[in-house]
Design a protein around this motif. Structure first.
Motif, short mmCIF file in Angstrom:
data_model
loop_
_atom_site.label_atom_id
_atom_site.label_comp_id
_atom_site.label_asym_id
_atom_site.label_seq_id
_atom_site.Cartn_x
_atom_site.Cartn_y
_atom_site.Cartn_z
N UNK A 26 27.62 18.44 24.18
CA UNK A 26 26.56 18.88 23.27
C UNK A 26 25.56 17.75 23.01
N UNK A 27 26.05 16.52 22.86
CA UNK A 27 25.16 15.38 22.68
C UNK A 27 24.30 15.16 23.92
N UNK A 28 24.86 15.42 25.08
CA UNK A 28 24.11 15.21 26.33
C UNK A 28 22.89 16.13 26.42
N UNK A 29 22.91 17.22 25.68
CA UNK A 29 21.76 18.14 25.70
C UNK A 29 20.52 17.49 25.10
N UNK A 30 20.71 16.39 24.34
CA UNK A 30 19.57 15.69 23.77
C UNK A 30 18.86 14.80 24.80
#
Length: 287
Positions: free
Chosen positions: A182-186
């Protein structure tokens, strides 16, 4: 009362006292044996634990795969910024390390600026020892996610996002791969099927273990460990405290009279197109 009866009572009393003393002595011996036995159990457990920890620290690890673009002996170092920069910043960090989070939140923008100006390249050692002390998988899973990001050419961006969103040390949120994804989506361009598979399959788990083994064998025992051109600068450089302004000053002093490296953007080291590009690139600094 006859003398004979008195002697009999005295003898009986003496026998009773003698027996009581014997019982007390026996009880003391049993207690000592119990305490000693318990101590031996504790010592044995400690020895076993020590052996397990030492075995974990000493177990040879050869990474079956290293992220693209990594450098140094066994390709254990993630380089960020221009490789021809005149100064090298070396950083050892654990994704779960709270002191590393504090350091990154204060210094990441300064380091990014120095990298993008071609003043420094940064050699990052992604270690993962906190999982040993505080049960969880956040250090290793977080390190693997960073390796996957390096493989995709987005190490610095995910690194900065993860430290900006770092959970408390006792909260093993990074142990949850869904949180990492989910953090990688940033990060623009990172959320791909290949990256998700890399994280979910723990593709670089062997590499993560090898980086930690390398840290275990070093003289460094805590994170963050930060060096500028091989000189420790955290929390102090000589008598001066590290601050963003001082870091800029120290780098400029070290670079005086030297040609700056190739100026870039986002400090990314593009992933090489072949294994020949990543093989045996020596790290500019020891450590």
């Amino acid at each position: 009362m006859s003398e004979k009866n008195r002697e009999g009572k005295r003898t009986a009393r003496e026998r009773m006292l003698a027996q009581r003393a014997a019982d007390q002595a026996s009880s003391k011996r049993r207690k000592k044996l119990m305490v000693g036995g318990a101590a031996l159990v504790v010592i044995a457990a400690a020895v076993i634990t020590g052996v397990v920890v030492q075995n974990e620290r000493s177990k040879p690890e050869t990474p079956t795969a290293a992220p693209a673009g990594t450098i140094g002996d066994k390709n254990l170092v993630v380089p960020v910024g221009a490789s021809n920069a005149p100064s090298v910043l070396t950083v050892y960090e654990d994704p779960r390390c709270p002191a590393c989070g504090i350091f990154e939140r204060e210094f990441s923008s300064t380091i990014d600026q120095l990298e993008d100006a071609g003043k420094i390249s940064t050699n990052v050692h992604v270690v993962s020892f906190i999982d040993r002390a505080i049960p969880g998988k956040g250090s290793k899973n977080g390190a693997n996610a960073l390796a996957c990001a390096q493989d995709a050419g987005h190490f610095r961006d995910l690194h900065d996002v993860m430290y900006r969103n770092q959970p408390d040390e006792t909260n093993d949120a990074f142990g949850n791969k869904a949180v990492l994804l989910n953090l990688a989506k940033q990060v623009d361009g990172l959320d791909t099927p290949g990256f998700r598979a890399c994280v979910n399959d723990n593709k670089f788990g062997g590499w993560v273990s090898a980086v930690q083994q390398d840290f275990d064998k070093s003289s460094y025992k805590s994170t963050p460990t930060v060096l500028l051109n091989g000189q420790p600068i955290y929390p102090k450089n000589g008598n001066e405290e590290i601050t963003p302004a001082n870091l800029m000053k120290w780098v400029d002093a070290a670079n005086q009279g030297k040609q700056l490296g190739t100026a870039g953007s986002h400090g990314q080291t593009p992933a090489p197109t072949s294994t020949a590009s990543e093989a045996n690139n020596p790290s500019p600094t020891a450590g």
